[in-house]
Scaffold this motif. Structure first.
Motif, short mmCIF file in Angstrom:
data_model
loop_
_atom_site.label_atom_id
_atom_site.label_comp_id
_atom_site.label_asym_id
_atom_site.label_seq_id
_atom_site.Cartn_x
_atom_site.Cartn_y
_atom_site.Cartn_z
N ALA A 17 0.88 -1.19 -0.16
CA ALA A 17 -0.13 -0.09 0.03
C ALA A 17 0.81 1.35 -0.03
O ALA A 17 0.28 2.32 -0.31
CB ALA A 17 -0.99 -0.04 1.29
N GLU A 18 1.99 0.97 0.33
CA GLU A 18 2.93 2.37 0.67
C GLU A 18 3.84 2.49 -0.83
O GLU A 18 4.61 1.63 -1.09
CB GLU A 18 3.90 1.99 1.52
N MET A 19 3.29 3.48 -1.68
CA MET A 19 3.95 3.86 -2.87
C MET A 19 4.16 5.03 -3.20
O MET A 19 3.53 5.95 -2.73
CB MET A 19 2.94 3.15 -4.22
N ASN A 20 5.30 5.33 -3.85
CA ASN A 20 5.67 6.59 -4.33
C ASN A 20 4.82 6.93 -5.48
O ASN A 20 4.07 6.26 -6.18
CB ASN A 20 7.01 6.81 -4.35
N LYS A 21 5.09 8.46 -5.83
CA LYS A 21 4.30 8.93 -7.09
C LYS A 21 4.70 7.97 -8.43
O LYS A 21 3.73 7.93 -8.97
CB LYS A 21 4.82 10.37 -7.31
N GLN B 246 5.40 4.98 -8.38
CA GLN B 246 4.88 3.62 -8.54
C GLN B 246 3.25 3.72 -8.73
O GLN B 246 2.85 2.85 -9.35
CB GLN B 246 5.16 3.06 -7.11
N LEU B 247 2.94 4.70 -8.15
CA LEU B 247 1.65 5.00 -8.34
C LEU B 247 0.98 5.09 -9.48
O LEU B 247 -0.10 4.73 -10.24
CB LEU B 247 1.08 6.29 -7.30
N GLU B 248 1.95 5.91 -10.34
CA GLU B 248 1.32 6.23 -11.97
C GLU B 248 1.44 4.80 -12.69
O GLU B 248 0.54 4.63 -13.55
CB GLU B 248 2.59 7.14 -12.61
N ILE B 249 2.31 4.07 -12.47
CA ILE B 249 2.43 2.69 -12.98
C ILE B 249 1.09 1.63 -12.51
O ILE B 249 0.66 1.14 -13.49
CB ILE B 249 3.82 2.08 -12.46
N VAL B 250 0.95 1.88 -11.38
CA VAL B 250 -0.32 1.08 -10.94
C VAL B 250 -1.75 1.50 -11.33
O VAL B 250 -2.48 0.92 -11.81
CB VAL B 250 -0.23 0.99 -9.40
N GLU B 251 -1.74 2.83 -11.63
CA GLU B 251 -2.84 3.35 -12.29
C GLU B 251 -3.02 3.05 -13.63
O GLU B 251 -3.98 2.49 -14.15
CB GLU B 251 -2.65 5.13 -12.20
N ALA B 252 -1.70 2.94 -14.29
CA ALA B 252 -1.87 2.44 -15.69
C ALA B 252 -2.10 0.98 -16.06
O ALA B 252 -2.96 0.70 -16.79
CB ALA B 252 -0.48 2.73 -16.41
N ALA B 253 -1.56 0.27 -14.96
CA ALA B 253 -2.01 -1.27 -14.87
C ALA B 253 -3.22 -1.68 -14.38
O ALA B 253 -4.17 -2.43 -15.37
CB ALA B 253 -1.03 -2.02 -14.11
N HIS C 6 11.82 -1.36 -12.62
CA HIS C 6 12.54 -0.72 -11.70
C HIS C 6 11.78 -0.61 -10.25
O HIS C 6 12.35 -1.07 -9.25
CB HIS C 6 12.69 0.76 -11.95
N HIS C 7 10.26 -0.80 -10.50
CA HIS C 7 9.58 -0.73 -9.13
C HIS C 7 8.98 -2.09 -8.99
O HIS C 7 8.54 -2.32 -7.85
CB HIS C 7 8.70 0.36 -9.50
N PHE C 8 8.69 -2.91 -10.22
CA PHE C 8 7.76 -4.04 -10.07
C PHE C 8 8.50 -5.09 -10.85
O PHE C 8 8.83 -4.88 -11.93
CB PHE C 8 6.28 -4.00 -10.57
N ARG C 9 8.63 -6.22 -10.12
CA ARG C 9 9.27 -7.30 -10.77
C ARG C 9 8.80 -8.12 -11.94
O ARG C 9 9.39 -8.88 -12.75
CB ARG C 9 9.68 -8.43 -9.69
N SER C 10 7.37 -8.04 -11.60
CA SER C 10 6.58 -9.11 -12.80
C SER C 10 4.92 -8.22 -12.85
O SER C 10 4.67 -7.42 -12.12
CB SER C 10 6.37 -10.46 -12.20
N LYS C 11 4.34 -9.01 -13.79
CA LYS C 11 2.99 -8.65 -13.83
C LYS C 11 2.25 -9.06 -12.79
O LYS C 11 1.21 -8.23 -12.24
CB LYS C 11 2.45 -9.27 -15.28
N SER C 12 2.48 -10.20 -12.13
CA SER C 12 1.79 -10.59 -10.97
C SER C 12 1.95 -9.65 -9.63
O SER C 12 0.88 -9.34 -8.98
CB SER C 12 2.47 -11.98 -10.39
N GLU C 13 3.15 -8.99 -9.60
CA GLU C 13 3.33 -8.15 -8.57
C GLU C 13 2.62 -6.64 -8.66
O GLU C 13 2.02 -6.09 -7.77
CB GLU C 13 4.79 -7.75 -8.44
N LEU C 14 2.53 -6.44 -9.96
CA LEU C 14 1.81 -5.32 -10.30
C LEU C 14 0.13 -5.48 -9.81
O LEU C 14 -0.37 -4.74 -9.45
CB LEU C 14 1.90 -4.95 -11.59
#
Length: 205
Positions: free
Chosen positions: A3-7, A9-16, A46-54
């Motif tokens: 749950a603790e993400m920087n800006k 990481q959050l942009e990547i997670v939003e896109a995912a 750089h932030h997420f090792r795999s699609k599963s982690e995303l």
């Protein structure tokens, strides 16, 4: 924690979340997410090792958005009816306002759990389940208090909690944002579903 993400990481997670919601997690690749983000795969890795982690991050973000808004309502409300009105309305507002996240979560969670094989993936999923259980406990506590005080009809508590949350989660399946739709339009949906939830608890609305 997930749950603790920087800006970044959050942009990547939003896109995912957008990609997973629109095309299905199985069909989406890291390349697809990078294109949607207008970035390189390197930035994602750089932030997420795999699609599963995303996917784990998207699911954790979904439940964290809910918990962080609902927990303060429970903490400050003394009356179970007032608390539930606010909780139900806010829950639906969050579903509508962050639809991609919650659409992803509406997929079969058990399938997601069973297909993960590594210890790290399993740890992440256990973290998500723990957070989701804590969120359900917020509703359980308020509903039980309402049943004990006679405000809500007395029914099996687990059945009531799970059925109520399923009702409030339903826009994740059938709702689609429309061009020109206003916040007032979304609020009207949230008010109607909150009223249905209170009706299911035996409250005349």
């Amino acid at each position: 924690m997930l749950a603790e993400m920087n800006k970044s990481q959050l942009e990547i997670v939003e896109a995912a979340a957008d990609c997973f919601a629109n095309y299905g997690a199985d069909a989406v690749s890291i390349d697809d997410i990078a294109r949607h983000l207008n970035a390189t795969k390197g930035r994602i890795y750089h932030h997420f090792r795999s699609k599963s982690e995303l996917l784990c991050a998207v699911r954790m973000r979904s439940v964290s958005l809910m918990y962080d808004q609902i927990a303060p309502i429970v903490a400050r409300a003394s009356d179970p009816l007032d608390a539930m009105k606010q909780m139900a309305f806010t829950h639906v507002q969050l579903i509508l306002g962050h639809h991609s996240y919650h659409r992803v979560v509406s997929e079969d969670f058990r399938v997601f759990f069973n297909r993960s094989t590594t210890p790290d993936e399993r740890r992440q999923i256990e973290e998500i389940i723990e957070k989701r259980t804590a969120y359900e406990e917020l509703f359980r506590g308020v509903i039980q208090k309402g049943m004990d005080s006679g405000v809500f009809a007395k029914r099996p508590i687990s059945l009531t909690v799970h059925s109520l949350i399923t009702l409030l989660n339903s826009p994740s399946i059938w709702y689609s944002p429309r061009p020109g739709q206003t916040q007032d339009d979304r609020d009207a949906i949230a008010h109607d579903l909150a009223a249905m939830a209170l009706g299911a608890l035996g409250v005349k609305v």
